[in-house]
Scaffold this motif. Structure first.
Motif, PDB file in Angstrom:
ATOM      1  N   PRO A  86       0.777  -1.242   0.000  1.00 37.60           N
ATOM      2  CA  PRO A  86       0.000   0.000   0.000  1.00 37.60           C
ATOM      3  C   PRO A  86       0.805   1.288   0.000  1.00 37.60           C
ATOM      4  O   PRO A  86       0.305   2.327   0.437  1.00 37.60           O
ATOM      5  CB  PRO A  86      -0.828  -0.135   1.277  1.00 37.60           C
ATOM      6  N   ILE A  87       2.024   1.253  -0.454  1.00 31.79           N
ATOM      7  CA  ILE A  87       2.804   2.473  -0.608  1.00 31.79           C
ATOM      8  C   ILE A  87       3.365   2.507  -2.022  1.00 31.79           C
ATOM      9  O   ILE A  87       3.748   1.478  -2.580  1.00 31.79           O
ATOM     10  CB  ILE A  87       3.943   2.576   0.434  1.00 31.79           C
ATOM     11  N   PHE A  88       3.363   3.678  -2.617  1.00 29.47           N
ATOM     12  CA  PHE A  88       3.965   3.826  -3.940  1.00 29.47           C
ATOM     13  C   PHE A  88       4.469   5.246  -4.093  1.00 29.47           C
ATOM     14  O   PHE A  88       3.997   6.169  -3.418  1.00 29.47           O
ATOM     15  CB  PHE A  88       2.973   3.471  -5.052  1.00 29.47           C
ATOM     16  N   GLY A  89       5.465   5.399  -4.944  1.00 28.66           N
ATOM     17  CA  GLY A  89       6.086   6.706  -5.134  1.00 28.66           C
ATOM     18  C   GLY A  89       5.956   7.186  -6.557  1.00 28.66           C
ATOM     19  O   GLY A  89       5.111   6.709  -7.327  1.00 28.66           O
ATOM     20  N   CYS A  90       6.823   8.115  -6.949  1.00 31.09           N
ATOM     21  CA  CYS A  90       6.756   8.706  -8.279  1.00 31.09           C
ATOM     22  C   CYS A  90       7.179   7.724  -9.363  1.00 31.09           C
ATOM     23  O   CYS A  90       6.817   7.865 -10.523  1.00 31.09           O
ATOM     24  CB  CYS A  90       7.630   9.959  -8.340  1.00 31.09           C
ATOM     25  N   GLY A  91       7.997   6.729  -8.964  1.00 34.36           N
ATOM     26  CA  GLY A  91       8.459   5.736  -9.923  1.00 34.36           C
ATOM     27  C   GLY A  91       9.713   6.121 -10.674  1.00 34.36           C
ATOM     28  O   GLY A  91      10.233   5.325 -11.473  1.00 34.36           O
ATOM     29  N   HIS A  92      10.230   7.322 -10.434  1.00 33.25           N
ATOM     30  CA  HIS A  92      11.371   7.798 -11.229  1.00 33.25           C
ATOM     31  C   HIS A  92      12.574   8.217 -10.401  1.00 33.25           C
ATOM     32  O   HIS A  92      13.688   8.259 -10.927  1.00 33.25           O
ATOM     33  CB  HIS A  92      10.938   8.988 -12.100  1.00 33.25           C
ATOM     34  N   CYS A  93      12.385   8.536  -9.126  1.00 32.21           N
ATOM     35  CA  CYS A  93      13.493   9.048  -8.311  1.00 32.21           C
ATOM     36  C   CYS A  93      14.423   7.918  -7.903  1.00 32.21           C
ATOM     37  O   CYS A  93      14.166   6.731  -8.145  1.00 32.21           O
ATOM     38  CB  CYS A  93      12.947   9.768  -7.077  1.00 32.21           C
ATOM     39  N   THR A  94      15.523   8.285  -7.254  1.00 36.74           N
ATOM     40  CA  THR A  94      16.501   7.288  -6.828  1.00 36.74           C
ATOM     41  C   THR A  94      15.891   6.287  -5.854  1.00 36.74           C
ATOM     42  O   THR A  94      16.103   5.080  -5.972  1.00 36.74           O
ATOM     43  CB  THR A  94      17.702   7.980  -6.163  1.00 36.74           C
ATOM     44  N   ALA A  95      15.100   6.790  -4.900  1.00 39.93           N
ATOM     45  CA  ALA A  95      14.484   5.889  -3.916  1.00 39.93           C
ATOM     46  C   ALA A  95      13.584   4.872  -4.608  1.00 39.93           C
ATOM     47  O   ALA A  95      13.612   3.675  -4.302  1.00 39.93           O
ATOM     48  CB  ALA A  95      13.703   6.686  -2.883  1.00 39.93           C
ATOM     49  N   CYS A  96      12.743   5.323  -5.534  1.00 40.29           N
ATOM     50  CA  CYS A  96      11.844   4.399  -6.231  1.00 40.29           C
ATOM     51  C   CYS A  96      12.627   3.396  -7.065  1.00 40.29           C
ATOM     52  O   CYS A  96      12.280   2.202  -7.106  1.00 40.29           O
ATOM     53  CB  CYS A  96      10.881   5.178  -7.115  1.00 40.29           C
ATOM     54  N   SER A  97      13.680   3.853  -7.734  1.00 37.51           N
ATOM     55  CA  SER A  97      14.464   2.942  -8.565  1.00 37.51           C
ATOM     56  C   SER A  97      15.176   1.892  -7.727  1.00 37.51           C
ATOM     57  O   SER A  97      15.502   0.810  -8.227  1.00 37.51           O
ATOM     58  CB  SER A  97      15.480   3.730  -9.400  1.00 37.51           C
ATOM     59  N   GLN A  98      15.400   2.188  -6.449  1.00 35.59           N
ATOM     60  CA  GLN A  98      16.033   1.234  -5.543  1.00 35.59           C
ATOM     61  C   GLN A  98      15.014   0.394  -4.771  1.00 35.59           C
ATOM     62  O   GLN A  98      15.381  -0.348  -3.871  1.00 35.59           O
ATOM     63  CB  GLN A  98      16.942   1.981  -4.563  1.00 35.59           C
ATOM     64  N   GLY A  99      13.744   0.515  -5.135  1.00 34.16           N
ATOM     65  CA  GLY A  99      12.704  -0.275  -4.476  1.00 34.16           C
ATOM     66  C   GLY A  99      12.358   0.209  -3.089  1.00 34.16           C
ATOM     67  O   GLY A  99      11.908  -0.581  -2.253  1.00 34.16           O
ATOM     68  N   MET A 100      12.526   1.527  -2.850  1.00 34.90           N
ATOM     69  CA  MET A 100      12.236   2.093  -1.531  1.00 34.90           C
ATOM     70  C   MET A 100      11.238   3.239  -1.654  1.00 34.90           C
ATOM     71  O   MET A 100      11.560   4.400  -1.392  1.00 34.90           O
ATOM     72  CB  MET A 100      13.529   2.561  -0.864  1.00 34.90           C
ATOM     73  N   PRO A 101       9.994   2.952  -2.065  1.00 34.97           N
ATOM     74  CA  PRO A 101       9.018   4.034  -2.249  1.00 34.97           C
ATOM     75  C   PRO A 101       8.705   4.798  -0.972  1.00 34.97           C
ATOM     76  O   PRO A 101       8.253   5.944  -1.043  1.00 34.97           O
ATOM     77  CB  PRO A 101       7.783   3.310  -2.785  1.00 34.97           C
ATOM     78  N   ALA A 102       8.940   4.190   0.199  1.00 33.46           N
ATOM     79  CA  ALA A 102       8.675   4.892   1.453  1.00 33.46           C
ATOM     80  C   ALA A 102       9.584   6.113   1.614  1.00 33.46           C
ATOM     81  O   ALA A 102       9.268   7.011   2.399  1.00 33.46           O
ATOM     82  CB  ALA A 102       8.849   3.950   2.640  1.00 33.46           C
ATOM     83  N   ARG A 103      10.699   6.156   0.871  1.00 30.40           N
ATOM     84  CA  ARG A 103      11.622   7.282   0.960  1.00 30.40           C
ATOM     85  C   ARG A 103      11.425   8.278  -0.169  1.00 30.40           C
ATOM     86  O   ARG A 103      12.171   9.256  -0.266  1.00 30.40           O
ATOM     87  CB  ARG A 103      13.062   6.773   0.965  1.00 30.40           C
ATOM     88  N   CYS A 104      10.462   8.033  -1.024  1.00 27.54           N
ATOM     89  CA  CYS A 104      10.172   8.948  -2.128  1.00 27.54           C
ATOM     90  C   CYS A 104       9.511  10.207  -1.587  1.00 27.54           C
ATOM     91  O   CYS A 104       8.610  10.143  -0.741  1.00 27.54           O
ATOM     92  CB  CYS A 104       9.262   8.252  -3.145  1.00 27.54           C
ATOM     93  N   ALA A 105       9.927  11.365  -2.092  1.00 31.43           N
ATOM     94  CA  ALA A 105       9.332  12.628  -1.645  1.00 31.43           C
ATOM     95  C   ALA A 105       7.856  12.721  -2.026  1.00 31.43           C
ATOM     96  O   ALA A 105       7.105  13.495  -1.423  1.00 31.43           O
ATOM     97  CB  ALA A 105      10.104  13.804  -2.246  1.00 31.43           C
ATOM     98  N   SER A 106       7.432  11.919  -2.999  1.00 34.24           N
ATOM     99  CA  SER A 106       6.040  11.927  -3.443  1.00 34.24           C
ATOM    100  C   SER A 106       5.289  10.671  -3.002  1.00 34.24           C
ATOM    101  O   SER A 106       4.256  10.322  -3.586  1.00 34.24           O
ATOM    102  CB  SER A 106       5.975  12.047  -4.971  1.00 34.24           C
ATOM    103  N   MET A 107       5.803  10.006  -1.976  1.00 32.46           N
ATOM    104  CA  MET A 107       5.183   8.759  -1.531  1.00 32.46           C
ATOM    105  C   MET A 107       3.712   8.944  -1.211  1.00 32.46           C
ATOM    106  O   MET A 107       3.312   9.923  -0.590  1.00 32.46           O
ATOM    107  CB  MET A 107       5.918   8.220  -0.297  1.00 32.46           C
ATOM    108  N   GLN A 108       2.895   7.981  -1.665  1.00 34.57           N
ATOM    109  CA  GLN A 108       1.470   7.974  -1.363  1.00 34.57           C
ATOM    110  C   GLN A 108       1.099   6.645  -0.719  1.00 34.57           C
ATOM    111  O   GLN A 108       1.795   5.643  -0.902  1.00 34.57           O
ATOM    112  CB  GLN A 108       0.645   8.203  -2.634  1.00 34.57           C
ATOM    113  N   PHE A 109      -0.013   6.673  -0.006  1.00 34.16           N
ATOM    114  CA  PHE A 109      -0.440   5.508   0.765  1.00 34.16           C
ATOM    115  C   PHE A 109      -1.818   5.083   0.291  1.00 34.16           C
ATOM    116  O   PHE A 109      -2.727   5.907   0.174  1.00 34.16           O
ATOM    117  CB  PHE A 109      -0.479   5.855   2.256  1.00 34.16           C
TER     118      PHE A 109
END
Length: 341
Positions: A86-109
């Motif tokens: 139940p967490i997802f991010g922008c899909g493009h930042c470094t955090a998302c590319s590393q499989g860490m959407p919880a650290r994405c600045a645009s993380m959504q729940f």
């Protein structure tokens, strides 16, 4: 569709008819099979931390079947059985590319599992192996939360681990501690029903909370502790003010203390008290994609211990009463909702 709605702080949830969700071009529509009632839902309903607007549908521990996909979605198809991360991010930042959407600045729940259908981001749809049931898959999210904390604790084979609290997260932490080779696992819990679950899940010993005799909250000798020895790792899984400092009493000199209880209120600690034992303090949050997938894979590998956490499964009509019971009594553990009994 039928759904269970939050009305306002202090008021019971309500079952009502709402519009069926229509997936956007970049979403998938999921027919909910199971959804766990999480402690964070209880906290929000009580006004702790984030207070949702009236009409919010709680529920993020979701398993189900994809019934419709948006026109721009790839890699997910109708008929797929999934667990929802139940967490997802922008899909493009470094955090998302590393499989860490919880650290994405645009993380959504994602929320909305207390209903018959829910629309989710396709990156949240974790396809299930055919051997994983939709019942078990609803446990993947709390398992992932606990796994992230246990990874932060760096448990090694032979470690002694003490877990404070035998709710779903504490029991999931017990499961992972044993999975990673802890030599002995102790659980501190006062509720008899939850103590019994910890025993069934293989805890070395289960003890009632018992403050050490030392005036500063620490035992003068480790032998004064109820389990007779201090732990390499202590995992606090209750989240009430005062318990993080109290949990430190169970740790050895140089041990690791992990806060998985996620207390929403002020929780005073005494840095000098922790420093005199040179404790390492960790505050993990959520999980990575690989940890969520590992939680699914461990169920696929045949782990059955997490099923002991489930103490009841109820339909939508029973959710308001069950939700109130969970707010006032801890005798249940993990309760799953089945919108289509």
């Amino acid at each position: 569709m039928r759904a269970v709605l939050f009305r306002e702080v202090g008021q019971p949830l309500a079952v009502d008819e709402v519009a069926d969700p229509a997936p956007a071009a970049n979403q998938v529509l999921v027919k909910v099979a199971r959804c766990g009632i999480c402690g964070s839902d209880l906290h929000m309903a009580e006004g702790h931390g984030y207070v949702p607007p009236p009409g919010t549908i709680f529920g993020h521990e979701i398993s189900g079947e994809v019934v419709e996909v948006g026109r721009s979605v790839e890699g997910v198809a109708a008929g797929d059985k999934i667990a929802v991360m139940p967490i997802f991010g922008c899909g493009h930042c470094t955090a998302c590319s590393q499989g860490m959407p919880a650290r994405c600045a645009s993380m959504q729940f994602t929320s909305g599992g207390y209903a018959e259908y829910v629309a989710v981001d396709p990156t949240s749809a974790i396809r299930l192996p055919s051997t994983v049931s939709l019942d078990d898959a609803a446990l993947a999210e709390p398992l992932a939360v606990a796994l992230h904390g246990i990874v932060a604790a760096r448990i090694m084979p032979g470690d002694v681990v003490t877990i404070v609290g035998a709710g779903p997260i504490g029991l999931a932490a017990l499961f992972w501690a044993r999975h990673f080779g802890a030599a002995r696992t102790y659980v501190i819990e006062k509720v008899p029903e939850r103590r019994a679950i910890a025993e069934r899940m293989g805890a070395t010993g289960v003890f009632l909370p018992q403050p050490p005799s030392g005036g500063d909250g620490f035992a003068r000798h480790y032998g004064e502790l109820p389990m007779g020895e201090a732990a390499d790792v202590v995992v606090e899984c209750v989240g009430r003010p005062g318990l993080l400092m109290a949990s430190a009493a169970y740790a050895r000199h140089g041990g690791r203390l992990v806060s998985l209880g996620y207390c929403f209120g002020d929780d005073p600690i005494v840095p000098a008290g922790l420093g005199m034992r040179e404790l390492q303090l960790h505050f993990p949050q959520l999980y990575t994609r690989s940890e969520f997938e590992m939680s699914v894979n461990v169920l696929d590998a045949g782990a059955v211990e997490p099923r002991h956490m489930v103490t009841d499964t109820v339909g939508l009509d029973a959710v308001p009463e069950m939700f109130e019971a969970l707010r006032t009594s801890p005798r249940q553990c993990k309760v799953l909702i089945t919108p289509f009994p």
